[in-house]
Structures are given as structure tokens and as C-alpha cells.
Scaffold this motif. Structure first.
Motif, PDB file in Angstrom:
ATOM      1  N   GLU A  47       0.784  -1.157   0.040  1.00  0.00           N
ATOM      2  CA  GLU A  47       0.015  -0.040   0.165  1.00  0.00           C
ATOM      3  C   GLU A  47       0.791   1.262  -0.009  1.00  0.00           C
ATOM      4  OE1 GLU A  47      -0.426   2.273   2.704  1.00  0.00           O
ATOM      5  OE2 GLU A  47       0.514   1.049   4.406  1.00  0.00           O
ATOM      6  N   ASP A  48       0.312   2.153  -0.703  1.00  0.00           N
ATOM      7  CA  ASP A  48       1.280   3.592  -0.806  1.00  0.00           C
ATOM      8  C   ASP A  48       0.652   4.596   0.055  1.00  0.00           C
ATOM      9  OD1 ASP A  48      -1.126   4.249  -2.338  1.00  0.00           O
ATOM     10  OD2 ASP A  48      -0.152   4.027  -4.219  1.00  0.00           O
ATOM     11  N   GLY A  49      -0.354   4.256   0.877  1.00  0.00           N
ATOM     12  CA  GLY A  49      -0.897   5.563   1.586  1.00  0.00           C
ATOM     13  C   GLY A  49      -2.183   5.977   0.968  1.00  0.00           C
ATOM     14  N   HIS A  50      -2.389   5.620  -0.234  1.00  0.00           N
ATOM     15  CA  HIS A  50      -3.953   5.769  -0.965  1.00  0.00           C
ATOM     16  C   HIS A  50      -4.723   4.657  -0.995  1.00  0.00           C
ATOM     17  CE1 HIS A  50      -6.512   8.333  -2.973  1.00  0.00           C
ATOM     18  NE2 HIS A  50      -6.097   7.779  -4.125  1.00  0.00           N
ATOM     19  N   ARG A  51      -3.887   3.843  -1.732  1.00  0.00           N
ATOM     20  CA  ARG A  51      -4.455   2.408  -2.268  1.00  0.00           C
ATOM     21  C   ARG A  51      -3.556   1.201  -1.905  1.00  0.00           C
ATOM     22  NH1 ARG A  51      -3.745   5.772  -6.725  1.00  0.00           N
ATOM     23  NH2 ARG A  51      -6.070   6.212  -6.804  1.00  0.00           N
ATOM     24  N   GLY A  52      -4.142   0.139  -2.530  1.00  0.00           N
ATOM     25  CA  GLY A  52      -3.340  -1.029  -2.446  1.00  0.00           C
ATOM     26  C   GLY A  52      -3.058  -1.724  -3.537  1.00  0.00           C
ATOM     27  N   TRP A  53      -2.218  -2.413  -3.819  1.00  0.00           N
ATOM     28  CA  TRP A  53      -1.729  -3.085  -5.025  1.00  0.00           C
ATOM     29  C   TRP A  53      -1.446  -4.435  -4.640  1.00  0.00           C
ATOM     30  CZ3 TRP A  53      -1.488  -0.709  -9.638  1.00  0.00           C
ATOM     31  CH2 TRP A  53      -1.400   0.722  -9.566  1.00  0.00           C
ATOM     32  N   LEU A  54      -1.570  -5.171  -5.742  1.00  0.00           N
ATOM     33  CA  LEU A  54      -1.236  -6.745  -5.817  1.00  0.00           C
ATOM     34  C   LEU A  54      -0.390  -7.081  -6.986  1.00  0.00           C
ATOM     35  CD1 LEU A  54      -4.744  -8.421  -5.155  1.00  0.00           C
ATOM     36  CD2 LEU A  54      -2.904  -8.024  -3.417  1.00  0.00           C
ATOM     37  N   VAL A  73      -5.508 -14.072  -4.160  1.00  0.00           N
ATOM     38  CA  VAL A  73      -6.114 -12.457  -4.337  1.00  0.00           C
ATOM     39  C   VAL A  73      -6.817 -12.173  -3.072  1.00  0.00           C
ATOM     40  CG1 VAL A  73      -7.593 -11.065  -5.672  1.00  0.00           C
ATOM     41  CG2 VAL A  73      -6.248 -12.463  -6.837  1.00  0.00           C
ATOM     42  N   GLU A  74      -7.631 -12.893  -2.420  1.00  0.00           N
ATOM     43  CA  GLU A  74      -8.249 -12.610  -1.414  1.00  0.00           C
ATOM     44  C   GLU A  74      -7.543 -12.518  -0.200  1.00  0.00           C
ATOM     45  OE1 GLU A  74     -11.060 -16.091  -0.893  1.00  0.00           O
ATOM     46  OE2 GLU A  74     -12.636 -15.106  -2.595  1.00  0.00           O
ATOM     47  N   ALA A  75      -6.545 -13.204   0.078  1.00  0.00           N
ATOM     48  CA  ALA A  75      -5.664 -13.178   1.265  1.00  0.00           C
ATOM     49  C   ALA A  75      -4.769 -11.614   1.033  1.00  0.00           C
ATOM     50  CB  ALA A  75      -4.567 -14.245   1.141  1.00  0.00           C
ATOM     51  N   GLY A  76      -4.477 -11.380  -0.215  1.00  0.00           N
ATOM     52  CA  GLY A  76      -3.847 -10.026  -0.481  1.00  0.00           C
ATOM     53  C   GLY A  76      -4.858  -8.947  -0.146  1.00  0.00           C
ATOM     54  N   GLU A  77      -6.084  -9.120  -0.574  1.00  0.00           N
ATOM     55  CA  GLU A  77      -7.195  -8.117  -0.177  1.00  0.00           C
ATOM     56  C   GLU A  77      -7.431  -7.984   1.231  1.00  0.00           C
ATOM     57  OE1 GLU A  77      -9.878  -8.727  -4.134  1.00  0.00           O
ATOM     58  OE2 GLU A  77     -10.357  -9.612  -2.483  1.00  0.00           O
ATOM     59  N   ALA A  78      -7.221  -9.024   1.839  1.00  0.00           N
ATOM     60  CA  ALA A  78      -7.410  -9.221   3.558  1.00  0.00           C
ATOM     61  C   ALA A  78      -6.433  -8.473   4.144  1.00  0.00           C
ATOM     62  CB  ALA A  78      -7.772 -10.473   4.168  1.00  0.00           C
ATOM     63  N   TRP A  79      -5.029  -8.694   3.705  1.00  0.00           N
ATOM     64  CA  TRP A  79      -4.009  -8.098   4.300  1.00  0.00           C
ATOM     65  C   TRP A  79      -4.062  -6.395   3.979  1.00  0.00           C
ATOM     66  CZ3 TRP A  79       0.136  -4.828   2.999  1.00  0.00           C
ATOM     67  CH2 TRP A  79       1.258  -4.878   3.780  1.00  0.00           C
ATOM     68  N   LEU A  80      -4.426  -6.161   3.103  1.00  0.00           N
ATOM     69  CA  LEU A  80      -4.735  -4.601   2.906  1.00  0.00           C
ATOM     70  C   LEU A  80      -5.857  -3.970   3.496  1.00  0.00           C
ATOM     71  CD1 LEU A  80      -3.980  -4.717  -1.538  1.00  0.00           C
ATOM     72  CD2 LEU A  80      -2.579  -3.562   0.795  1.00  0.00           C
ATOM     73  N   ALA A  81      -6.879  -4.834   3.620  1.00  0.00           N
ATOM     74  CA  ALA A  81      -7.970  -4.230   4.523  1.00  0.00           C
ATOM     75  C   ALA A  81      -7.735  -4.227   6.023  1.00  0.00           C
ATOM     76  CB  ALA A  81      -9.315  -5.142   4.182  1.00  0.00           C
ATOM     77  N   GLY A  82      -7.039  -4.873   6.440  1.00  0.00           N
ATOM     78  CA  GLY A  82      -6.215  -4.978   7.674  1.00  0.00           C
ATOM     79  C   GLY A  82      -5.555  -3.736   8.047  1.00  0.00           C
ATOM     80  N   ARG A  83      -4.949  -2.955   7.087  1.00  0.00           N
ATOM     81  CA  ARG A  83      -4.546  -1.689   7.190  1.00  0.00           C
ATOM     82  C   ARG A  83      -5.103  -0.489   6.583  1.00  0.00           C
ATOM     83  NH1 ARG A  83      -1.806  -5.830   7.019  1.00  0.00           N
ATOM     84  NH2 ARG A  83       0.262  -6.475   7.830  1.00  0.00           N
ATOM     85  N   GLY A  84      -6.381  -0.713   6.639  1.00  0.00           N
ATOM     86  CA  GLY A  84      -7.349   0.422   6.382  1.00  0.00           C
ATOM     87  C   GLY A  84      -7.544   0.575   4.660  1.00  0.00           C
ATOM     88  N   VAL A  85      -6.896  -0.073   3.998  1.00  0.00           N
ATOM     89  CA  VAL A  85      -7.144   0.192   2.772  1.00  0.00           C
ATOM     90  C   VAL A  85      -8.415  -0.507   1.921  1.00  0.00           C
ATOM     91  CG1 VAL A  85      -6.011  -0.371   0.316  1.00  0.00           C
ATOM     92  CG2 VAL A  85      -4.622  -0.022   2.399  1.00  0.00           C
TER      93      VAL A  85
END
Length: 140
Positions: free
Chosen positions: A64-71, A90-102
Motif C-alpha cells: 500500500e502506498d498510503g492511498h490505495r493497495g496494490w497486488l 487474491v482474497e488473502a492479499g485483499e484481506a492483508w490490505l483491508a487490515g491496514r485500512g486500505v
């Protein structure tokens, strides 16, 4: 057997690099070891791996870059493709990002990789109709 999805460990790096080559996501201009080290250097990125019976069979790099997440480097061992592991990564990556507020996730698909577009469309990803530009400012 359902694979275990976890953060990469140092001992996994050679197997991850081999998988990226086998799955066709590695490119000669990107050094996989450098990309892995860069993703792991701080709290803003990780490489997730799927392990099954002691083997790395899937990966997803999330950042994540402070604005959005990337896979990046979403890859599945060719022998395990078609069984839902790509969706799990993909879902694991999305969950990792969501856990950081992305709340927004993006990814890049190379134009020549049209076969994967249907996969991402099925997961809810849409073409943003944006052009991605890049400039290499430093390497090392």
C-alpha cells in the motif's frame, strides 16, 4: 488439502522465485530477489505464500502506498491452477490490505496476458481506463 497462507519467510525465497518463473510472472527486467526484499523491508508490503505439503504453490505480493493497495506477483503453481488457489491468493492479499485500512485495490495486467483478464473480472476487478506510466529514477 487446503494450503496454509502465510507471510513469506527467508527460507521460502528460492522456491518463490522458482514459482514466479514457472508461472510466467517473472520478467527479465525485474529481479525477483530485489522485489521480494523491497516488499519485506517495512510495514507497507509483504509477500504472501500458499504452502501445501511443504511446497510453495501460490503467492501474492501486497503493498500500500498510503492511498490505495496494490497486488503483484499473483502466481499459482501450474499443477494447482484451476482449483481456486488464485482466488484464495487474491482474497488473502485483499484481506492483508483491508487490515491496514486500505479500501481500494489495484493491479496491473500485461497486455499480452489476456487470458487472466477473465479471472480478475470474475473477482470484481474492472479496467480503470487509465494509462500507467513509469520512469526508473534509481536502481540499486
Amino acid at each position: 488439502m487446503t494450503p496454509t497462507i502465510r507471510d513469506i519467510e527467508d527460507a521460502d525465497v528460492p522456491a518463490v522465485i522458482a514459482l514466479w518463473h514457472e508461472a510466467g510472472v517473472a520478467r527479465p527486467w525485474n529481479d525477483p530477489a530485489t522485489d521480494i526484499a523491497f516488499a519485506r523491508r517495512g510495514p507497507h508490503g509483504t509477500v504472501l505464500v500458499a504452502e501445501s505439503e511443504g511446497r510453495i504453490v501460490g503467492t501474492a505480493m501486497a503493498g500500500e502506498d498510503g492511498h490505495r493497495g496494490w497486488l503483484y506477483y499473483v502466481a499459482v503453481d501450474p499443477a494447482h491452477q484451476g482449483g481456486g488457489l488464485g482466488r484464495l491468493m487474491v482474497e488473502a492479499g485483499e484481506a492483508w490490505l483491508a487490515g491496514r485500512g486500505v479500501w481500494k485495490v489495484q493491479l496491473l495486467v500485461r497486455r499480452e496476458n489476456e487470458a487472466v483478464l477473465g479471472f480478475y473480472d470474475h473477482l470484481g476487478y474492472r479496467d480503470t481506463n487509465a494509462v500507467c506510466l513509469q520512469k526508473v529514477i534509481a536502481r540499486g
